[in-house]
Write a protein that holds these residues in place. Structure first.
Motif, mmCIF file in Angstrom:
data_model
loop_
_atom_site.group_PDB
_atom_site.id
_atom_site.type_symbol
_atom_site.label_atom_id
_atom_site.label_comp_id
_atom_site.label_asym_id
_atom_site.label_seq_id
_atom_site.Cartn_x
_atom_site.Cartn_y
_atom_site.Cartn_z
ATOM 1 N N SER A 220 36.472 161.756 -25.331
ATOM 2 C CA SER A 220 36.174 163.112 -24.852
ATOM 3 C C SER A 220 37.105 163.456 -23.703
ATOM 4 O O SER A 220 37.876 162.618 -23.226
ATOM 5 C CB SER A 220 34.720 163.226 -24.382
ATOM 6 N N THR A 221 36.990 164.685 -23.221
ATOM 7 C CA THR A 221 37.694 165.080 -22.007
ATOM 8 C C THR A 221 36.984 164.483 -20.790
ATOM 9 O O THR A 221 35.799 164.137 -20.854
ATOM 10 C CB THR A 221 37.726 166.604 -21.850
ATOM 11 N N PRO A 222 37.694 164.375 -19.658
ATOM 12 C CA PRO A 222 37.039 163.879 -18.438
ATOM 13 C C PRO A 222 35.848 164.736 -18.012
ATOM 14 O O PRO A 222 34.820 164.202 -17.572
ATOM 15 C CB PRO A 222 38.167 163.922 -17.404
ATOM 16 N N ARG A 223 35.968 166.048 -18.125
ATOM 17 C CA ARG A 223 34.850 166.897 -17.715
ATOM 18 C C ARG A 223 33.613 166.675 -18.586
ATOM 19 O O ARG A 223 32.477 166.855 -18.115
ATOM 20 C CB ARG A 223 35.257 168.378 -17.739
ATOM 21 N N SER A 224 33.812 166.294 -19.837
ATOM 22 C CA SER A 224 32.657 165.999 -20.682
ATOM 23 C C SER A 224 31.952 164.737 -20.217
ATOM 24 O O SER A 224 30.721 164.661 -20.250
ATOM 25 C CB SER A 224 33.097 165.860 -22.147
ATOM 26 N N MET A 225 32.724 163.756 -19.782
ATOM 27 C CA MET A 225 32.097 162.565 -19.207
ATOM 28 C C MET A 225 31.315 162.950 -17.952
ATOM 29 O O MET A 225 30.194 162.467 -17.733
ATOM 30 C CB MET A 225 33.147 161.505 -18.880
ATOM 31 N N ALA A 226 31.875 163.846 -17.156
ATOM 32 C CA ALA A 226 31.181 164.302 -15.948
ATOM 33 C C ALA A 226 29.905 165.055 -16.302
ATOM 34 O O ALA A 226 28.894 164.950 -15.589
ATOM 35 C CB ALA A 226 32.110 165.185 -15.122
ATOM 36 N N ARG A 227 29.908 165.820 -17.382
ATOM 37 C CA ARG A 227 28.697 166.517 -17.827
ATOM 38 C C ARG A 227 27.584 165.517 -18.153
ATOM 39 O O ARG A 227 26.422 165.738 -17.805
ATOM 40 C CB ARG A 227 28.998 167.385 -19.050
ATOM 41 N N PHE A 228 27.941 164.442 -18.837
ATOM 42 C CA PHE A 228 26.931 163.435 -19.169
ATOM 43 C C PHE A 228 26.373 162.813 -17.893
ATOM 44 O O PHE A 228 25.172 162.553 -17.787
ATOM 45 C CB PHE A 228 27.537 162.370 -20.084
ATOM 46 N N GLY A 229 27.240 162.589 -16.913
ATOM 47 C CA GLY A 229 26.770 162.075 -15.629
ATOM 48 C C GLY A 229 25.833 163.040 -14.936
ATOM 49 O O GLY A 229 24.823 162.628 -14.339
ATOM 50 N N LEU A 230 26.125 164.329 -15.026
ATOM 51 C CA LEU A 230 25.272 165.342 -14.421
ATOM 52 C C LEU A 230 23.912 165.394 -15.109
ATOM 53 O O LEU A 230 22.878 165.579 -14.463
ATOM 54 C CB LEU A 230 25.975 166.697 -14.509
ATOM 55 N N LEU A 231 23.893 165.211 -16.421
ATOM 56 C CA LEU A 231 22.638 165.128 -17.173
ATOM 57 C C LEU A 231 21.798 163.958 -16.682
ATOM 58 O O LEU A 231 20.581 164.083 -16.476
ATOM 59 C CB LEU A 231 22.940 164.966 -18.667
ATOM 60 N N MET A 232 22.438 162.813 -16.451
ATOM 61 C CA MET A 232 21.715 161.650 -15.956
ATOM 62 C C MET A 232 21.241 161.868 -14.525
ATOM 63 O O MET A 232 20.115 161.492 -14.168
ATOM 64 C CB MET A 232 22.601 160.410 -16.036
ATOM 65 N N LEU A 233 22.080 162.471 -13.688
ATOM 66 C CA LEU A 233 21.698 162.742 -12.303
ATOM 67 C C LEU A 233 20.423 163.573 -12.244
ATOM 68 O O LEU A 233 19.579 163.371 -11.368
ATOM 69 C CB LEU A 233 22.836 163.472 -11.586
ATOM 70 N N ASN A 234 20.270 164.500 -13.198
ATOM 71 C CA ASN A 234 19.105 165.380 -13.227
ATOM 72 C C ASN A 234 17.979 164.823 -14.092
ATOM 73 O O ASN A 234 17.158 165.558 -14.620
ATOM 74 C CB ASN A 234 19.492 166.779 -13.713
ATOM 75 N N GLN A 235 17.964 163.500 -14.265
ATOM 76 C CA GLN A 235 16.866 162.789 -14.928
ATOM 77 C C GLN A 235 16.644 163.249 -16.365
ATOM 78 O O GLN A 235 15.520 163.320 -16.856
ATOM 79 C CB GLN A 235 15.581 162.920 -14.114
ATOM 80 N N GLY A 236 17.766 163.539 -17.047
ATOM 81 C CA GLY A 236 17.684 163.815 -18.477
ATOM 82 C C GLY A 236 17.493 165.260 -18.845
ATOM 83 O O GLY A 236 17.287 165.563 -20.030
ATOM 84 N N SER A 237 17.566 166.179 -17.878
ATOM 85 C CA SER A 237 17.470 167.612 -18.172
ATOM 86 C C SER A 237 18.776 168.290 -17.810
ATOM 87 O O SER A 237 19.412 167.942 -16.809
ATOM 88 C CB SER A 237 16.324 168.258 -17.402
#
Length: 429
Positions: A220-237
Motif C-alpha cells: 500500500s501507500t505510506p498514508r494507507s499504513m498510517a490510516r490503519f494506525g489511526l484506526l487502531m489508535l481510535n480503538q477500532g473505530s
C-alpha cells in the motif's frame, strides 16, 4: 463515552483519552496537518531525523499527532502515491481481519484450525494437530517445528510436531500464513475481498495482499499504513464509524497473548514489558522491546524495517517504510534509534548558560514525585509536558510534579520565573 464530531469535506474527529483525534476523508487526498513548530520541534532536529532516515535506506516516514500529519518525508525518489510492501507488519491486518470474522460469528479463535483447513493440514499426530487453535496461530504458539528447511512452507510435509500447542513461542511464518486460508474458509470469500469490504474501503486505504513466494504480503501507500494506525489508535473505530466492535478481541490483540513472550499480542509487538523475545531466537531478553519508546507503545513490525508505531498516551502514530540497513529479520534496533531522534525533536527554549545550569531536578529518572531545586530559593511556576509537548499538569514552587499516574517515557518540565525560562528533560521509569 466517545464524543463524536463530524466535519464534512475535511473529515471528522473523535475525542478520546482527552484528545481530539482527526480522521481524514475516505476519498481524495485531503489530510489536515499541524506545523511542527506547534510542538516546539526544531527545524535542525527535524532535518537530523530525516538525514538519519535517509542514511538508513528509508523510503517514507510519517508522524501523526492526534490524527493530523506533523512530519511527512519521502526519500530516494519514492513518492507519496507509490506502493511499498508491509512485510510482517501486515500480519496485524490479518489479526484485525480475524477479529472482524469473529465478531460476525463466522469463526471463534478458540476453534481448532482443522475446523477450517480440514484434518491432515499438518503431518503431526492427529491428537497433536487437534490441539492447535486459531489463537495459537495468532500468538505464535502452534508448537510446529520451526527448524524445518523452509519455515515459510505451508505444505503439510513442512508442518511437523515439535511441542504441544501453547508450550513454545517462536516467530514461525507458515502457521501465520495459513490464517489467510482460515479466514477464506470461514467467510466463503477471498482475503482481499473480505478485508476490503470490512476495513480497507470504510477507512479509505488502498492496497492488497499479493503472493510473494510462500507468503501473502500486503502492499500500500505510506498514508494507507498510517490510516490503519489511526484506526487502531481510535480503538477500532474510524471516527464515528465502528469497524471492530468486539472490544475484548481488540484489547487481546494489543496485550500479552501468552506467558512465553510477554511482548507479543496477536501479531502486535508490545513495549513496556519486563522481557521480550525476538524473531529467529528462542532467548528471552530482559527489559523493554523499545527502550526509547513510551511504555504503552505497540507496533506492527516487518522485514527490512517496515514499522507502524502507535502510542495511545501521546496520540502518536508514526510509520517508516524502506529497505534494511542491516541483515536482521526485523531491525528493532532501527526502531529504537528512530525513537531516539523523535525524542530529541523538541527544542528547549532556554539557552545553556551558567545561571540556568543551576536549576536541577531529581530524582531523574523519576518514578513518583520530582523535586525542582532552584538557585537561591527563587519562586517559580512549572508545567509538565509529554515529549510531544502535550500539557499534562502545572503548579507553583509550593507544589511538585507527580509522575506516578503517567506511563514510562520521556517528559519535559518547563520552569518559569519572572526573568527566565528553563526546560528540563525527565525520564519516567
Amino acid at each position: 463515552m466517545k464524543n463524536l464530531f463530524f466535519f464534512l469535506l475535511l473529515g471528522c474527529s473523535t475525542t478520546i483519552w482527552g484528545q481530539e483525534i482527526y480522521f481524514p476523508p475516505t476519498t481524495g487526498t485531503t489530510w489536515e496537518t499541524t506545523p511542527p513548530s506547534t510542538f516546539g520541534y526544531c527545524p535542525e532536529k527535524i532535518q537530523a531525523l530525516y538525514t538519519f532516515l535517509e542514511e538508513n535506506q528509508s523510503k517514507a516516514f510519517l508522524l501523526l499527532k492526534d490524527g493530523k500529519i506533523v512530519l511527512e518525508q519521502y526519500f530516494d525518489g519514492f513518492q507519496a502515491t507509490d506502493n511499498w510492501y508491509w512485510a510482517s507488519a501486515g500480519k496485524t491486518i490479518t489479526a484485525f481481519t480475524v477479529g472482524i470474522a469473529q465478531q460476525e460469528g463466522l469463526l471463534s479463535i478458540q476453534d481448532t484450525t482443522s475446523t477450517y483447513l480440514g484434518e491432515g493440514w499438518t503431518t503431526t499426530p492427529a491428537e497433536k494437530e487437534e490441539k492447535i487453535t486459531i489463537k495459537n496461530q495468532l500468538s505464535m504458539t502452534t508448537g510446529l517445528d520451526y527448524t524445518v528447511a523452509n519455515s515459510n512452507c505451508t505444505n503439510p510435509s513442512c508442518l511437523t510436531y515439535l511441542a504441544d500447542a501453547g508450550e513454545q513461542w517462536y516467530y514461525h511464518n507458515a502457521p501465520y500464513t495459513l490464517l489467510d486460508n482460515v479466514i477464506e474458509a470461514a467467510t466463503n470469500t477471498t482475503l482481499n475481498q473480505y478485508f476490503s469490504q470490512k476495513v480497507r474501503i470504510p477507512i479509505g486505504m488502498n492496497g492488497a495482499f499479493f503472493q510473494v513466494e510462500d507468503n501473502n504480503v500486503y502492499f500500500s501507500t505510506p498514508r494507507s499504513m498510517a490510516r490503519f494506525g489511526l484506526l487502531m489508535l481510535n480503538q477500532g473505530s474510524w471516527g464515528s464509524t465502528p469497524i471492530m466492535t468486539d472490544t475484548a478481541y481488540y484489547n487481546e490483540m494489543i496485550n500479552t497473548s501468552q506467558d512465553l513472550n510477554l511482548s507479543y499480542g496477536y501479531f502486535w509487538w508490545l513495549n513496556g514489558k519486563s522481557s521480550h523475545k525476538l524473531p529467529g531466537s528462542t532467548f528471552t531478553f530482559p527489559g523493554f522491546l523499545i527502550p526509547n519508546a513510551p511504555a504503552d507503545t505497540y507496533l506492527a513490525a516487518g522485514k527490512n524495517g517496515q514499522f507502524l508505531s502507535i502510542t495511545p498516551s501521546e496520540g502518536l502514530v508514526w510509520i517508516r517504510m524502506g529497505d534494511s540497513p542491516d541483515d536482521l529479520p526485523v531491525p528493532f534496533l532501527l526502531n529504537n534509534l528512530i525513537w531516539d531522534k523523535i525524542n530529541d525533536l523538541v527544542c528547549p527554549l532556554s539557552t545553556v548558560d551558567t545561571e540556568k545550569q543551576k536549576w536541577t531536578v531529581s530524582p531523574n529518572p523519576v518514578s513518583e514525585v520530582l523535586t525542582i531545586h532552584s538557585p537561591e530559593n527563587q519562586s517559580y511556576s512549572w508545567e509538565m509536558y509529554s515529549h510531544s509537548m502535550q500539557l499534562l499538569s502545572k503548579g507553583k514552587h509550593t507544589d511538585a510534579p507527580v509522575f506516578s499516574s503517567y506511563a514510562k517515557g520521556l517528559y519535559w518540565i518547563k520552569i518559569q520565573t519572572e526573568e527566565t525560562v528553563v526546560w528540563k528533560k525527565v525520564l519516567k521509569e
